[in-house]
Design a protein around this motif. Sequence first.
Motif, PDB file in Angstrom:
ATOM      1  N   ALA A 419      24.771 -10.593  51.439  1.00 11.94           N
ATOM      2  CA  ALA A 419      25.516  -9.732  50.352  1.00 11.94           C
ATOM      3  C   ALA A 419      25.448  -8.183  51.878  1.00 11.94           C
ATOM      4  CB  ALA A 419      25.807 -10.033  49.141  1.00 11.94           C
ATOM      5  N   SER A 420      24.226  -8.547  51.247  1.00 13.86           N
ATOM      6  CA  SER A 420      23.163  -6.960  52.059  1.00 13.86           C
ATOM      7  C   SER A 420      23.637  -6.177  52.933  1.00 13.86           C
ATOM      8  CB  SER A 420      21.993  -7.177  51.263  1.00 13.86           C
ATOM      9  OG  SER A 420      21.400  -5.933  51.995  1.00 13.86           O
ATOM     10  N   GLY A 421      23.576  -7.360  53.800  1.00 18.86           N
ATOM     11  CA  GLY A 421      23.825  -7.183  55.693  1.00 18.86           C
ATOM     12  C   GLY A 421      25.642  -6.786  55.724  1.00 18.86           C
ATOM     13  N   LEU A 422      26.158  -7.452  55.237  1.00 16.95           N
ATOM     14  CA  LEU A 422      27.786  -6.982  54.828  1.00 16.95           C
ATOM     15  C   LEU A 422      27.984  -5.760  54.177  1.00 16.95           C
ATOM     16  CD1 LEU A 422      30.394  -8.304  55.687  1.00 16.95           C
ATOM     17  CD2 LEU A 422      30.985  -8.891  53.442  1.00 16.95           C
ATOM     18  N   ALA A 423      27.987  -4.703  53.332  1.00 17.16           N
ATOM     19  CA  ALA A 423      26.984  -4.124  52.450  1.00 17.16           C
ATOM     20  C   ALA A 423      26.888  -2.804  53.523  1.00 17.16           C
ATOM     21  CB  ALA A 423      26.986  -3.689  51.269  1.00 17.16           C
ATOM     22  N   VAL A 424      25.817  -2.915  54.377  1.00 16.07           N
ATOM     23  CA  VAL A 424      24.848  -2.182  55.475  1.00 16.07           C
ATOM     24  C   VAL A 424      26.045  -1.930  56.774  1.00 16.07           C
ATOM     25  CG1 VAL A 424      23.071  -1.711  56.842  1.00 16.07           C
ATOM     26  CG2 VAL A 424      23.259  -2.272  55.086  1.00 16.07           C
ATOM     27  N   MET A 425      26.766  -2.337  57.172  1.00 11.66           N
ATOM     28  CA  MET A 425      27.099  -2.532  58.216  1.00 11.66           C
ATOM     29  C   MET A 425      28.272  -2.061  58.223  1.00 11.66           C
ATOM     30  SD  MET A 425      25.108  -3.399  60.407  1.00 11.66           S
ATOM     31  CE  MET A 425      26.188  -2.751  61.256  1.00 11.66           C
ATOM     32  N   ALA A 426      29.229  -2.238  57.043  1.00 14.41           N
ATOM     33  CA  ALA A 426      30.569  -0.646  56.507  1.00 14.41           C
ATOM     34  C   ALA A 426      30.707  -0.272  56.569  1.00 14.41           C
ATOM     35  CB  ALA A 426      31.101  -1.816  55.178  1.00 14.41           C
ATOM     36  N   VAL A 427      29.156   0.689  55.684  1.00 16.87           N
ATOM     37  CA  VAL A 427      28.854   1.673  55.591  1.00 16.87           C
ATOM     38  C   VAL A 427      28.681   2.831  57.115  1.00 16.87           C
ATOM     39  CG1 VAL A 427      27.104   3.658  54.554  1.00 16.87           C
ATOM     40  CG2 VAL A 427      27.550   1.194  53.305  1.00 16.87           C
ATOM     41  N   MET A 428      27.975   1.683  57.955  1.00 11.00           N
ATOM     42  CA  MET A 428      27.505   2.276  59.306  1.00 11.00           C
ATOM     43  C   MET A 428      28.626   2.545  60.005  1.00 11.00           C
ATOM     44  SD  MET A 428      24.067   0.474  60.533  1.00 11.00           S
ATOM     45  CE  MET A 428      22.567   1.453  59.669  1.00 11.00           C
ATOM     46  N   LEU A 429      29.943   1.234  59.135  1.00 10.90           N
ATOM     47  CA  LEU A 429      30.536   1.549  60.690  1.00 10.90           C
ATOM     48  C   LEU A 429      31.503   3.050  60.119  1.00 10.90           C
ATOM     49  CD1 LEU A 429      31.863  -2.531  61.033  1.00 10.90           C
ATOM     50  CD2 LEU A 429      31.822  -1.052  63.042  1.00 10.90           C
ATOM     51  N   VAL A 430      31.757   3.294  59.234  1.00 12.09           N
ATOM     52  CA  VAL A 430      32.795   3.860  58.173  1.00 12.09           C
ATOM     53  C   VAL A 430      31.914   5.327  59.139  1.00 12.09           C
ATOM     54  CG1 VAL A 430      33.280   5.343  56.273  1.00 12.09           C
ATOM     55  CG2 VAL A 430      33.286   3.012  56.286  1.00 12.09           C
ATOM     56  N   THR A 431      30.870   4.975  58.490  1.00  9.06           N
ATOM     57  CA  THR A 431      30.024   6.813  59.794  1.00  9.06           C
ATOM     58  C   THR A 431      30.464   7.057  61.277  1.00  9.06           C
ATOM     59  OG1 THR A 431      28.470   6.636  57.831  1.00  9.06           O
ATOM     60  CG2 THR A 431      27.838   7.556  60.117  1.00  9.06           C
ATOM     61  N   GLY A 475      27.778 -15.784  49.591  1.00 12.44           N
ATOM     62  CA  GLY A 475      26.983 -13.894  49.416  1.00 12.44           C
ATOM     63  C   GLY A 475      27.971 -13.402  50.182  1.00 12.44           C
ATOM     64  N   ALA A 476      28.566 -13.176  51.373  1.00 18.55           N
ATOM     65  CA  ALA A 476      29.077 -11.702  51.721  1.00 18.55           C
ATOM     66  C   ALA A 476      30.349 -11.767  51.054  1.00 18.55           C
ATOM     67  CB  ALA A 476      29.123 -12.134  53.355  1.00 18.55           C
ATOM     68  N   TRP A 477      30.614 -12.508  50.034  1.00 17.60           N
ATOM     69  CA  TRP A 477      31.844 -12.576  49.008  1.00 17.60           C
ATOM     70  C   TRP A 477      32.187 -11.454  47.934  1.00 17.60           C
ATOM     71  CZ3 TRP A 477      31.440 -12.793  44.023  1.00 17.60           C
ATOM     72  CH2 TRP A 477      30.255 -13.741  43.540  1.00 17.60           C
ATOM     73  N   LEU A 478      31.045 -11.170  48.233  1.00 15.51           N
ATOM     74  CA  LEU A 478      30.342 -10.279  46.557  1.00 15.51           C
ATOM     75  C   LEU A 478      30.492  -8.457  47.074  1.00 15.51           C
ATOM     76  CD1 LEU A 478      29.435  -9.489  44.076  1.00 15.51           C
ATOM     77  CD2 LEU A 478      26.791  -9.917  45.281  1.00 15.51           C
ATOM     78  N   PRO A 479      30.117  -8.019  48.158  1.00 16.72           N
ATOM     79  CA  PRO A 479      30.231  -6.849  48.198  1.00 16.72           C
ATOM     80  C   PRO A 479      31.804  -6.126  48.994  1.00 16.72           C
ATOM     81  CG  PRO A 479      28.941  -7.822  50.360  1.00 16.72           C
ATOM     82  CD  PRO A 479      28.854  -8.788  49.197  1.00 16.72           C
ATOM     83  N   ILE A 480      32.554  -7.739  48.994  1.00 15.63           N
ATOM     84  CA  ILE A 480      33.888  -6.985  49.995  1.00 15.63           C
ATOM     85  C   ILE A 480      34.245  -7.640  48.316  1.00 15.63           C
ATOM     86  CG2 ILE A 480      36.259  -8.611  50.681  1.00 15.63           C
ATOM     87  CD1 ILE A 480      33.955  -9.859  52.746  1.00 15.63           C
ATOM     88  N   LEU A 481      34.685  -8.449  47.331  1.00 17.24           N
ATOM     89  CA  LEU A 481      34.703  -7.771  45.972  1.00 17.24           C
ATOM     90  C   LEU A 481      34.863  -6.821  45.262  1.00 17.24           C
ATOM     91  CD1 LEU A 481      36.385 -10.069  43.784  1.00 17.24           C
ATOM     92  CD2 LEU A 481      34.556 -10.794  43.098  1.00 17.24           C
ATOM     93  N   LEU A 482      33.859  -6.304  45.469  1.00 16.46           N
ATOM     94  CA  LEU A 482      32.828  -4.385  44.871  1.00 16.46           C
ATOM     95  C   LEU A 482      33.574  -3.685  45.353  1.00 16.46           C
ATOM     96  CD1 LEU A 482      31.356  -3.670  42.395  1.00 16.46           C
ATOM     97  CD2 LEU A 482      29.516  -3.769  44.478  1.00 16.46           C
ATOM     98  N   ALA A 483      33.878  -4.163  45.930  1.00 13.26           N
ATOM     99  CA  ALA A 483      34.734  -2.998  47.541  1.00 13.26           C
ATOM    100  C   ALA A 483      36.090  -2.783  46.836  1.00 13.26           C
ATOM    101  CB  ALA A 483      34.422  -2.735  48.834  1.00 13.26           C
ATOM    102  N   LEU A 484      36.603  -4.258  46.951  1.00 19.99           N
ATOM    103  CA  LEU A 484      37.938  -3.764  46.803  1.00 19.99           C
ATOM    104  C   LEU A 484      38.293  -2.889  44.945  1.00 19.99           C
ATOM    105  CD1 LEU A 484      39.113  -7.252  47.725  1.00 19.99           C
ATOM    106  CD2 LEU A 484      39.509  -5.167  48.711  1.00 19.99           C
ATOM    107  N   PHE A 485      37.370  -4.147  44.296  1.00 17.67           N
ATOM    108  CA  PHE A 485      37.691  -3.364  42.406  1.00 17.67           C
ATOM    109  C   PHE A 485      37.604  -1.519  42.836  1.00 17.67           C
ATOM    110  CE2 PHE A 485      35.594  -2.404  38.744  1.00 17.67           C
ATOM    111  CZ  PHE A 485      37.014  -2.375  37.792  1.00 17.67           C
TER     112      PHE A 485
END
Length: 795
Positions: A419-431, A475-485
Amino acid sequence: MDPDYSRCWSTSKKDSWKTILVLAYQSLGVVYGDLSISPLYVYKSTFAEDIHHSETNEEIFGVLSFVFWTLTLVPLFKYVFIVLRADDNGEGGTFALYSLICRHVKVSLLPNRQAADEALSTYKREQPPEKKSNSRVKLFLEKHKSLHTALLILVLLGTCMVIGDGLLTPAISVFSAVSGLEFFMSKEHHQYAVIPITCFILVCLFALQHYGTHRVGFMFAPVVVAWLLCISSLGLYNIFHWNPHVYKALSPYYMFKFLKKTRTGGWMSLGGVLLCITGSEAMFADLGHFSYAAIQIAFTFLVYPALILAYMGQAAYLSKNHVTSSQISFYVSVPEIVRWPVLAIAILASVVGSQAIISGTFSIINQSQSLGCFPRVKVVHTSDKIHGQIYIPEINWTLMILCIAVTIGFRDVKHMGNASGLAVMAVMLVTTCLTSLVIILCWHKPPIVALSFLFFFGSIELLYFSASLIKFREGAWLPILLALFLVTVMFVWHYATIKKYEYDLHNKVSLEWLLALGPSLGIARVPGIGIAFTDLTSGIPANFSRFVTNLPAFHRVLVFVCVKSVPVPYVLPAERYLVGRVGPAAHRSYRCIVRYGYRDVHQDVDSFESELVDKLADFIRYDWCHRRGTTGNEEGGSRSSRSSGEYKLTVIGTVALSGTQDFDIEESVQLASVSADFPTIESVTDVIEMEPVGGAERRVRFAINESKSESEFDARTEADVQLQEELQELFSAKEAGTAFILGHSHVKAKQGSSFLKRLAINFGYNLLRRNCRGPDVALKVPPASLLEVGMVYVV
């Protein structure tokens, strides 16, 4: 306020080496807490299931090679040497990049942009001759409105992933540190002890947030320094004791060898490897608290070498001690004699690392709120001396509950790491994407440079992102669900905010209507000051006309106040207030635009009412001084009524300025000659002497040229009388009392709107509006002085 306020926006003054080294030391506790504790869980998460440690050591050497090159390419090359230079007046983060882009290209969805904003000291833009290719990119972005929305959604997505990281990092950090207890108790006791202890530490961590970082910050840097020295010493010990030749694994050859042997399993295991760079984004996000040189020195000379030694030491131990994948952990490579001290330091370091990301979450939510992208929440400023240290109670307790739920629900490092890894990489891709746009639009580099940056670093991050995304069910579903909300909430709030502004703009009342209000229509002017809040920067808001319609009276002194955010991190106090007249001087109506940056402290004065009256008094003095220096009709030739019925807005400051400015309401910028707080009179024979603004009194002395005619002298005498009358009326109105007029809005979608729009406006926005803080609380309006006007917005 921060006594070193100017340091927050001024980058021209070079700091001494002593100052830089002190800042570098302080940055260790704030910036690098999260990044430095990654050795606790990287190897354990990588070897969770997808790959196994074999006798040939190809797996452990391959993972070490990936870790080394990932740390070198992303935090060191990308952030330290490139992204940190994309600062916004010394500020970093997702909104800093978006702010830079909005200043150079008209892509902001907020329609309240003014030419006067471009004269702010912090509104810096690089203006070399633009190349044709850069101009084409700029024109293309400005032309397509859909790209404006797409850019905003991208920024919001990055923001939401930072919030997700703020939820997941404390859980995985503290859980990994506490899991070291397995070496000191039986397996039966361990499985029942780790979760309660982790939850207890998390509750204590979030419960202490209201004291502010500065209260406990004195111990942050020493803890991180002790931790970095600890892991680097352990790394050196393991390297020399177990395998001095482990340095060979730093060769990229071992990465290809690893992927060739493990294939799909090796690719999936990269979701654990990427955890070695969690916290890298903090280097950019916390740039405003320190400096580019301080962060660069701290990472290059201490953090980076310590982390490399730590990972090499663990790999050296595992290469000679082939334990099962379930037994791989940080503590297995720690000599038994020092495990207790290391466990204690690890828990303290995990708390420090969690504190940094929690503070960053508060900061980014405050920025989102400033730009109209998040519902209003209570923001508590925990330090009078350190600018930007805040605490948000609602977000703090929500994060605590979710963090404990994640700890109890997942119960292992593997799922938390996915879960943490997906959130971290998404932020870095946006940056990476936003920095590419900054390279073209703000730095005016050829598009090939931006594309090279995007392709090189984007490819690395996409590889890791795909490895995390494949673990969706683990576990990677958690940051995706949180981000969509969160993206849905933020976009709905922002969309409705813009629609409300457009409604106000189309339904504003003309100045002629206001000037016609009087005894002939049964309208009375009552004693006191009426402050009408509006989002409009010009015109009379519809809520005021509704107020007068239902209550045929308004105050003798009327002020239309617009509190707006501008795409800069800070607005200097001396440039915060734009003041002008609405109608002739005899009408006693004014407009005041109060400007804040996205990192500014809103309503940072003890009494906004008193501050506003002081600004109005300063403006009145300046205005009548300006009239003495002009000839013409009663209103002054150059300040006569425009077709819009508005008058020039003037910057009214609190400190000495080198150039106070006048701005037409139509947005044509005209500079005025100035010294101190007020423009000098255009006649060179007139002298104004005024006490500093903070003084109790202001004295005005005029040196009159004897050659001037008696009629001109009489005109000046009459102007002095009118000045005193207007000031006396203002202060008398203040003594009579102040009323704050606010619109109590209800928003609903137009008939015939799509189902999604009706759902978003009628249900989503109004639900958020009813359950978040109202504008009266956000503006700190005294309840006893509040007058609310019901308004229905049909958008």
